[in-house]
Design a protein around this motif. Structure first.
Motif, PDB file in Angstrom:
ATOM      1  N   ASP A 260      14.617  14.924  39.860  1.00  0.00           N
ATOM      2  CA  ASP A 260      14.427  13.902  38.892  1.00  0.00           C
ATOM      3  C   ASP A 260      13.728  12.677  39.437  1.00  0.00           C
ATOM      4  O   ASP A 260      12.792  11.926  39.038  1.00  0.00           O
ATOM      5  CB  ASP A 260      15.648  13.365  38.051  1.00  0.00           C
ATOM      6  N   GLU A 261      14.177  12.143  40.545  1.00  0.00           N
ATOM      7  CA  GLU A 261      13.764  10.900  41.189  1.00  0.00           C
ATOM      8  C   GLU A 261      12.685  11.224  41.841  1.00  0.00           C
ATOM      9  O   GLU A 261      11.780  10.122  42.190  1.00  0.00           O
ATOM     10  CB  GLU A 261      15.150  10.524  42.197  1.00  0.00           C
ATOM     11  N   ILE A 262      12.276  12.157  42.751  1.00  0.00           N
ATOM     12  CA  ILE A 262      11.300  12.353  43.646  1.00  0.00           C
ATOM     13  C   ILE A 262      10.035  13.007  42.985  1.00  0.00           C
ATOM     14  O   ILE A 262       8.901  12.844  43.770  1.00  0.00           O
ATOM     15  CB  ILE A 262      11.663  13.025  44.926  1.00  0.00           C
ATOM     16  N   GLY A 263       9.979  13.270  41.714  1.00  0.00           N
ATOM     17  CA  GLY A 263       8.954  13.882  41.124  1.00  0.00           C
ATOM     18  C   GLY A 263       8.317  15.075  41.838  1.00  0.00           C
ATOM     19  O   GLY A 263       8.908  16.126  42.056  1.00  0.00           O
ATOM     20  N   ASP A 264       6.812  15.155  42.365  1.00  0.00           N
ATOM     21  CA  ASP A 264       6.307  16.176  42.707  1.00  0.00           C
ATOM     22  C   ASP A 264       6.233  16.190  44.178  1.00  0.00           C
ATOM     23  O   ASP A 264       5.529  16.920  44.837  1.00  0.00           O
ATOM     24  CB  ASP A 264       4.800  16.280  42.077  1.00  0.00           C
ATOM     25  N   PHE A 265       7.161  15.459  44.989  1.00  0.00           N
ATOM     26  CA  PHE A 265       7.195  15.355  46.399  1.00  0.00           C
ATOM     27  C   PHE A 265       7.938  16.703  46.755  1.00  0.00           C
ATOM     28  O   PHE A 265       8.458  17.308  46.031  1.00  0.00           O
ATOM     29  CB  PHE A 265       8.156  14.240  46.787  1.00  0.00           C
ATOM     30  N   PRO A 266       7.004  17.336  47.760  1.00  0.00           N
ATOM     31  CA  PRO A 266       7.462  18.632  48.273  1.00  0.00           C
ATOM     32  C   PRO A 266       9.120  18.841  48.595  1.00  0.00           C
ATOM     33  O   PRO A 266       9.773  17.974  49.530  1.00  0.00           O
ATOM     34  CB  PRO A 266       6.761  18.878  49.613  1.00  0.00           C
ATOM     35  N   PHE A 267       9.619  19.846  47.780  1.00  0.00           N
ATOM     36  CA  PHE A 267      10.967  19.956  47.862  1.00  0.00           C
ATOM     37  C   PHE A 267      11.450  21.515  47.709  1.00  0.00           C
ATOM     38  O   PHE A 267      10.951  22.014  46.763  1.00  0.00           O
ATOM     39  CB  PHE A 267      11.602  19.058  46.720  1.00  0.00           C
ATOM     40  N   LEU A 268      12.090  21.922  48.997  1.00  0.00           N
ATOM     41  CA  LEU A 268      12.528  23.373  48.812  1.00  0.00           C
ATOM     42  C   LEU A 268      14.081  23.507  48.691  1.00  0.00           C
ATOM     43  O   LEU A 268      14.667  22.898  49.671  1.00  0.00           O
ATOM     44  CB  LEU A 268      11.925  24.077  50.082  1.00  0.00           C
ATOM     45  N   ILE A 269      14.570  24.084  47.739  1.00  0.00           N
ATOM     46  CA  ILE A 269      15.961  24.492  47.831  1.00  0.00           C
ATOM     47  C   ILE A 269      16.377  26.005  48.173  1.00  0.00           C
ATOM     48  O   ILE A 269      15.821  26.945  47.850  1.00  0.00           O
ATOM     49  CB  ILE A 269      16.523  24.352  46.225  1.00  0.00           C
ATOM     50  N   LEU A 270      16.915  25.820  49.417  1.00  0.00           N
ATOM     51  CA  LEU A 270      17.344  27.301  49.945  1.00  0.00           C
ATOM     52  C   LEU A 270      18.809  27.744  49.473  1.00  0.00           C
ATOM     53  O   LEU A 270      19.545  26.868  50.015  1.00  0.00           O
ATOM     54  CB  LEU A 270      17.053  27.202  51.667  1.00  0.00           C
ATOM     55  N   LYS A 271      19.072  28.471  48.817  1.00  0.00           N
ATOM     56  CA  LYS A 271      20.381  28.755  48.463  1.00  0.00           C
ATOM     57  C   LYS A 271      20.979  29.906  49.505  1.00  0.00           C
ATOM     58  O   LYS A 271      20.325  30.879  49.495  1.00  0.00           O
ATOM     59  CB  LYS A 271      20.474  29.461  46.832  1.00  0.00           C
ATOM     60  N   ILE A 272      22.206  29.642  49.840  1.00  0.00           N
ATOM     61  CA  ILE A 272      22.837  30.611  51.044  1.00  0.00           C
ATOM     62  C   ILE A 272      23.984  31.303  50.389  1.00  0.00           C
ATOM     63  O   ILE A 272      24.836  30.566  50.024  1.00  0.00           O
ATOM     64  CB  ILE A 272      22.934  29.947  52.267  1.00  0.00           C
ATOM     65  N   ASP A 273      23.934  32.672  50.637  1.00  0.00           N
ATOM     66  CA  ASP A 273      25.291  33.202  50.228  1.00  0.00           C
ATOM     67  C   ASP A 273      25.100  34.399  51.316  1.00  0.00           C
ATOM     68  O   ASP A 273      24.371  34.720  52.053  1.00  0.00           O
ATOM     69  CB  ASP A 273      25.579  33.466  49.025  1.00  0.00           C
ATOM     70  N   GLU A 274      26.408  35.367  51.151  1.00  0.00           N
ATOM     71  CA  GLU A 274      26.458  36.202  52.029  1.00  0.00           C
ATOM     72  C   GLU A 274      25.449  37.547  52.014  1.00  0.00           C
ATOM     73  O   GLU A 274      25.365  38.106  52.989  1.00  0.00           O
ATOM     74  CB  GLU A 274      27.916  37.080  52.102  1.00  0.00           C
ATOM     75  N   GLN A 275      24.910  37.436  51.081  1.00  0.00           N
ATOM     76  CA  GLN A 275      23.862  38.338  50.697  1.00  0.00           C
ATOM     77  C   GLN A 275      22.311  37.924  51.244  1.00  0.00           C
ATOM     78  O   GLN A 275      21.132  38.786  51.086  1.00  0.00           O
ATOM     79  CB  GLN A 275      23.511  38.622  49.131  1.00  0.00           C
ATOM     80  N   THR A 276      22.371  36.672  51.543  1.00  0.00           N
ATOM     81  CA  THR A 276      20.893  36.080  51.794  1.00  0.00           C
ATOM     82  C   THR A 276      20.404  36.909  53.111  1.00  0.00           C
ATOM     83  O   THR A 276      20.957  37.006  54.231  1.00  0.00           O
ATOM     84  CB  THR A 276      21.063  34.574  52.114  1.00  0.00           C
ATOM     85  N   GLY A 277      19.102  37.348  52.893  1.00  0.00           N
ATOM     86  CA  GLY A 277      18.411  38.124  54.089  1.00  0.00           C
ATOM     87  C   GLY A 277      17.667  37.307  54.901  1.00  0.00           C
ATOM     88  O   GLY A 277      17.149  36.237  54.170  1.00  0.00           O
TER      89      GLY A 277
END
Ligand code: SF4
Length: 306
Positions: A260-277
């Motif tokens: 919400d705050e940064i608008g279109d600034f490049p932002f990558l969310i990497l979700k990690i769990d035990e299945q992440t390859g």
């Protein structure tokens, strides 16, 4: 007396204090090994399914060393900063562990209020009494541990990279290289430098936090929100990567607030769990870095006026 210290959760931030303190009061320390496949598997086996990966990994570390020690530290961390709290899973961690892992040794589970030294000293007395009755030794060891901890700098700030990103998330996700699959090394190899929140002062972090309609009472949320939004809005970095634990309520809120705050600034969310390859993670990082490179090229193509 052998005391086990599991290498999980906030160990990455406070291991200097914990190890110094227990060694100085005369305990023999057994720290679990760096996280590996065996520890992850033990965590997944013992911990409840719904828990986030860092909590599962903590269970794995406990299971790995529990039979080698006389007593084990299960830190019940309640508070790190004044008027703020951390995730409730930390407060109930000892109960989770004792309900899930059979044949546990005796454990140090006293609540830790690390928001001021008087409260932390109370924890040191309670925890130290499992090892020694010598209150002078406890007092001196506590002070030496505090001094060593404050001299110990955590955080990452790479220099001399053309492209730089703010790497955000809980410390155990950022410093746990097994689960984050050496993300910092991967980024550096792709020509991207990294900075983490430890290199931004609390005053600067609080600039955007103060603009929120309600002050966040979760320490991790305030720190990650304040750090990433400051870095983005002040254009200190080219992009943001947020390492998020699958099933973490705090992460789901903070990532939405950041968007919400940064608008279109490049932002990558990497979700990690035990299945992440690893292949999937690599692809997402490569695509993000490509995008940052293209943005930089496009910006340098824009003719300057005047
Ligand atoms: S803050 Fe999130 S990642 Fe950390 S222990 Fe709590 S639920 Fe798990």
């Amino acid at each position: 007396m052998k005391i086990g210290i599991p290498k999980g959760l906030l160990y990455y931030k406070y291991h200097v204090f914990l190890e110094t303190y227990f060694k100085e009061i005369g305990a023999e320390i057994v720290v679990s090994p760096d996280t590996n496949k065996e520890i992850l598997d033990l965590g997944v086996k013992y911990c409840v399914d719904e828990a986030c990966l860092p909590i599962k990994i903590f269970h794995g570390h406990v299971a790995k060393i529990k039979d080698e020690v006389d007593i084990i530290l299960i830190p019940r961390v309640m508070q790190l900063k004044e008027k703020e709290y951390i995730c409730p899973k930390f407060c109930g961690l000892p109960e989770m562990v004792f309900n899930s892992i059979p044949n546990m040794p005796k454990a140090i589970t006293n609540p830790i209020y690390a928001n001021n030294n008087t409260k932390l000293y109370k924890w040191a007395i309670d925890a130290g009494k499992y090892i020694t009755d010598d209150i002078n030794l406890i007092f001196n060891s506590f002070n030496r541990a505090l001094i060593k901890q404050s001299a110990h700098k955590t955080g990452i700030r790479n220099e001399n990279f053309e492209i730089n990103i703010a790497l955000s998330g809980h410390p155990y996700n950022i410093y746990e290289n097994f689960t984050n699959m050496n993300i910092v090394e991967k980024l550096n190899k792709s020509g991207v430098g990294v900075i983490t929140e430890e290199y931004l002062s609390d005053d600067l972090k609080n600039i955007n936090v103060k603009k929120l309609y309600k002050k966040p009472f979760w320490t991790f949320l305030r720190e990650n929100y304040g750090f990433t939004t400051y870095e983005a809005l002040e254009k200190k970095v080219d992009g943001i990567i947020y390492l998020s634990s699958f099933a973490c309520g705090i992460d789901s809120v903070v990532t939405e607030l950041i968007k919400d705050e940064i608008g279109d600034f490049p932002f990558l969310i990497l979700k990690i769990d035990e299945q992440t390859g690893e292949a999937g993670l690599d692809t997402r990082i490569e695509a993000f870095v490509d995008m940052l490179e293209r943005r930089q090229e496009n910006e340098s193509d824009i003719p300057s006026h005047g």
